[in-house]
Write a protein that holds these residues in place. Structure first.
Motif, short mmCIF file in Angstrom:
data_model
loop_
_atom_site.label_atom_id
_atom_site.label_comp_id
_atom_site.label_asym_id
_atom_site.label_seq_id
_atom_site.Cartn_x
_atom_site.Cartn_y
_atom_site.Cartn_z
N VAL A 92 1.00 -1.32 -0.31
CA VAL A 92 0.05 0.22 0.28
C VAL A 92 0.98 1.20 0.35
O VAL A 92 1.98 1.40 0.40
CB VAL A 92 -0.68 -0.06 1.48
N LYS A 93 0.18 2.18 -1.11
CA LYS A 93 1.25 3.89 -0.69
C LYS A 93 1.15 3.83 0.61
O LYS A 93 -0.51 4.04 0.62
CB LYS A 93 0.48 4.18 -2.45
N LEU A 94 1.58 4.53 1.05
CA LEU A 94 1.54 4.97 2.67
C LEU A 94 1.08 6.76 2.04
O LEU A 94 2.19 7.54 1.82
CB LEU A 94 2.52 4.96 3.16
N ALA A 95 0.12 6.85 2.08
CA ALA A 95 -0.47 8.45 1.92
C ALA A 95 -1.85 8.84 3.27
O ALA A 95 -3.24 8.67 3.26
CB ALA A 95 -1.07 8.29 0.60
N PRO A 96 -0.83 8.92 4.13
CA PRO A 96 -1.52 9.78 5.52
C PRO A 96 -3.28 10.08 5.31
O PRO A 96 -4.47 10.26 5.65
CB PRO A 96 -1.03 10.05 6.72
N GLU A 97 -3.05 10.95 4.54
CA GLU A 97 -4.07 12.13 3.35
C GLU A 97 -5.28 11.23 3.17
O GLU A 97 -6.56 12.40 3.02
CB GLU A 97 -3.66 13.01 3.79
N LYS A 98 -5.12 10.15 2.84
CA LYS A 98 -6.76 9.12 2.04
C LYS A 98 -7.11 8.35 2.70
O LYS A 98 -5.90 8.13 3.70
CB LYS A 98 -5.23 9.13 0.64
N PRO A 99 -7.97 7.64 2.71
CA PRO A 99 -8.32 6.47 3.40
C PRO A 99 -8.05 5.44 2.67
O PRO A 99 -7.57 5.39 1.06
CB PRO A 99 -9.68 6.45 3.35
N ILE A 100 -7.56 4.73 3.32
CA ILE A 100 -6.82 3.26 3.40
C ILE A 100 -8.57 2.71 2.33
O ILE A 100 -9.33 2.39 3.40
CB ILE A 100 -6.43 1.87 3.48
N ILE A 101 -8.59 1.59 1.33
CA ILE A 101 -9.30 1.48 0.68
C ILE A 101 -9.35 -0.39 0.86
O ILE A 101 -8.50 -0.45 0.33
CB ILE A 101 -9.11 1.89 -0.82
N TYR A 102 -10.47 -1.00 1.21
CA TYR A 102 -9.74 -2.52 1.13
C TYR A 102 -11.06 -3.08 0.17
O TYR A 102 -12.22 -2.03 0.17
CB TYR A 102 -10.36 -3.01 2.89
N THR A 103 -11.19 -4.24 -0.26
CA THR A 103 -12.52 -4.64 -0.69
C THR A 103 -12.68 -5.94 0.27
O THR A 103 -12.18 -7.32 0.29
CB THR A 103 -11.49 -5.69 -1.96
N ILE A 104 -14.41 -6.44 -0.16
CA ILE A 104 -14.47 -6.99 0.60
C ILE A 104 -15.69 -7.64 -0.15
O ILE A 104 -16.47 -7.29 -1.49
CB ILE A 104 -15.80 -6.55 1.73
N LYS A 105 -16.13 -9.18 -0.21
CA LYS A 105 -16.39 -10.30 -0.53
C LYS A 105 -17.22 -11.26 0.05
O LYS A 105 -16.48 -11.46 0.56
CB LYS A 105 -15.24 -11.44 -1.98
N ASN A 106 -18.37 -11.14 -0.08
CA ASN A 106 -18.92 -12.31 0.26
C ASN A 106 -18.93 -13.09 -1.01
O ASN A 106 -20.13 -13.55 -2.28
CB ASN A 106 -20.65 -11.36 0.38
N SER A 107 -18.44 -14.62 -0.58
CA SER A 107 -18.59 -15.08 -1.55
C SER A 107 -19.95 -16.33 -1.20
O SER A 107 -19.94 -17.71 -1.49
CB SER A 107 -17.64 -16.65 -1.25
N SER A 108 -20.77 -16.47 0.22
CA SER A 108 -21.55 -17.09 0.98
C SER A 108 -23.21 -17.26 -0.26
O SER A 108 -23.04 -15.67 -1.12
CB SER A 108 -21.51 -17.40 2.25
N ASP A 109 -23.95 -17.55 0.72
CA ASP A 109 -25.40 -17.17 0.14
C ASP A 109 -25.85 -16.57 1.61
O ASP A 109 -27.71 -16.29 1.33
CB ASP A 109 -25.86 -18.32 -0.05
N LYS A 110 -25.09 -16.10 2.06
CA LYS A 110 -25.79 -14.99 3.32
C LYS A 110 -25.55 -14.04 2.96
O LYS A 110 -24.60 -13.22 2.88
CB LYS A 110 -25.17 -15.51 4.06
N THR A 111 -26.42 -12.71 3.71
CA THR A 111 -26.30 -11.46 3.87
C THR A 111 -25.97 -11.07 5.15
O THR A 111 -26.10 -11.37 6.21
CB THR A 111 -27.08 -10.80 3.89
N PHE A 112 -24.46 -10.31 5.12
CA PHE A 112 -23.66 -9.80 6.93
C PHE A 112 -23.69 -8.75 6.70
O PHE A 112 -24.13 -7.96 5.66
CB PHE A 112 -22.05 -10.60 5.83
N ILE A 113 -23.51 -8.38 8.46
CA ILE A 113 -23.66 -7.24 8.61
C ILE A 113 -21.84 -6.81 9.02
O ILE A 113 -21.87 -7.80 9.64
CB ILE A 113 -24.60 -6.58 9.50
N ILE A 114 -21.62 -5.79 8.94
CA ILE A 114 -20.34 -5.55 9.22
C ILE A 114 -20.32 -4.41 9.48
O ILE A 114 -20.31 -3.28 8.55
CB ILE A 114 -19.07 -5.39 7.54
N ASP A 115 -19.63 -3.27 11.11
CA ASP A 115 -19.23 -2.30 11.84
C ASP A 115 -17.92 -2.07 10.56
O ASP A 115 -17.30 -2.82 11.35
CB ASP A 115 -20.10 -2.33 12.98
N PRO A 116 -17.69 -0.38 9.91
CA PRO A 116 -16.62 -0.28 10.04
C PRO A 116 -15.83 0.46 10.78
O PRO A 116 -14.62 0.16 10.88
CB PRO A 116 -17.19 0.64 8.74
N TYR A 117 -16.44 -0.23 12.13
CA TYR A 117 -15.88 0.87 13.54
C TYR A 117 -15.79 -0.66 14.06
O TYR A 117 -15.16 0.08 15.22
CB TYR A 117 -16.39 2.16 13.33
#
Length: 174
Positions: free
Chosen positions: A37-62
């Motif tokens: 990852v290019k370190l740039a403290p002023e920019k948010p780090i973006i993650y990819t989230i993949k759901n490979s299941s047949d379920k719906t998930f809840i994720i709290d970003p905090y």
């Protein structure tokens, strides 16, 4: 000759490609980051989230809570200060904050991999930084409890609160 040129072009493009690193332990949800990852403290780090299941998930970003620290050229960094305050929210904020990831869905989004880490570091030197993280995401963590009634409402619809952990060393470059 044409094949040689194509081979050379393929080599150059593959040299500059980054790889994806899986950060979490869950088998149905993948939390990925392109590394290094290019370190740039002023920019948010973006993650990819993949759901490979047949379920719906809840994720709290905090909702990830645990231990984390930074190293620079293999030496642990000492924080220069700590941020003050905390993020408070009501149920109405939960509707905007919580990530709902449907079956087979893939999203790119910012997350806090350790919400309790309030340390501020000096990233002014050029070199190799590593973020060492050990954290857990669950319904029992402090942040999801502020959204308890909204999460209960979603669970009645069949949604599942993500139970997961992250143990990762994420390479950054500057």
């Amino acid at each position: 000759m044409k094949n040689n040129i194509l081979l050379i072009l393929a080599c150059f493009t593959s040299i500059f490609c980054s790889s994806q690193m899986k950060l979490n332990k869950n088998k149905e949800i993948d939390i990925l980051i392109k590394t290094p990852v290019k370190l740039a403290p002023e920019k948010p780090i973006i993650y990819t989230i993949k759901n490979s299941s047949d379920k719906t998930f809840i994720i709290d970003p905090y909702g990830f809570v645990g231990d984390s620290y930074w190293t620079f050229n293999n030496k642990k960094l000492i924080p220069i200060e700590f941020s003050r305050g905390y993020y408070s929210r009501e149920d109405k904020n939960c509707r905007d904050d919580l990530i709902i990831i449907k079956p087979k869905q893939k999203i790119d989004i910012g997350l806090s991999l350790n919400y309790v880490d309030k340390a501020i570091y000096d990233y002014s030197k050029t070199g190799n930084y590593i973020r060492n993280i050990q954290s857990k995401h669950s319904k029992q963590n402090g942040m999801p409890s502020t959204c308890k009634s909204y999460i209960n409402e979603l669970e009645k619809k069949g949604y599942i609160m993500l139970e997961d952990s992250i143990v990762a060393k994420i390479p950054f470059v500057k």
